[in-house]
Design a protein around this motif. Structure first.
Motif: not given
Length: 94
Positions: A50-57, A63-71
Motif C-alpha cells: 500500500d505504501r509503495m503504491f501510494a507514492d506516485d513519484e 522500475f517504479w516499484e523498485q525505486s519506491a521500495l528503495i526509497k
C-alpha cells in the motif's frame, strides 16, 4: 524459478521476514531488484505494498516499484526488521 537445485527455498525463506528480495553489490539497499522478490501473505506485506503504491513519484518511470521500495527503506530502516535482503544469486538472477 530457481534453477540451481543446490539452492532450496528453505535457504531463502525466513519466517522472521514478510518479504525476501534479492540485491546485488553486497546486498546494498540501492541495488535491490524487485524482479527477485518473495512476499508472505501478511499484514506487513499488505501495508508495504500500500505504501509503495501510494507514492506516485516513480509512476511511469522504469522500475517504479523498485525505486519506491528503495526509497521507503532508505527513509525507514526499521522496515529491514521485516524485509530480508539476499544475494541475487540466491534467485539465480546474477
Amino acid at each position: 524459478m530457481i534453477m540451481n537445485h543446490s539452492i532450496s527455498l528453505d535457504m531463502i525463506v525466513d519466517n522472521k521476514y514478510s518479504v525476501v528480495v534479492g540485491a546485488g553489490n553486497n546486498k546494498q539497499v540501492d541495488h535491490i531488484n524487485t524482479g527477485s522478490i518473495l512476499w508472505k501473505n501478511s499484514d506487513f506485506s499488505q501495508s508495504l505494498l500500500d505504501r509503495m503504491f501510494a507514492d506516485d513519484e516513480f509512476v511511469n518511470k522504469g522500475f517504479w516499484e523498485q525505486s519506491a521500495l528503495i526509497k521507503l527503506i532508505k527513509n525507514d530502516s526499521s522496515l529491514l526488521d521485516h524485509v530480508k535482503i539476499v544475494d541475487l544469486r540466491m534467485f539465480n538472477a546474477h
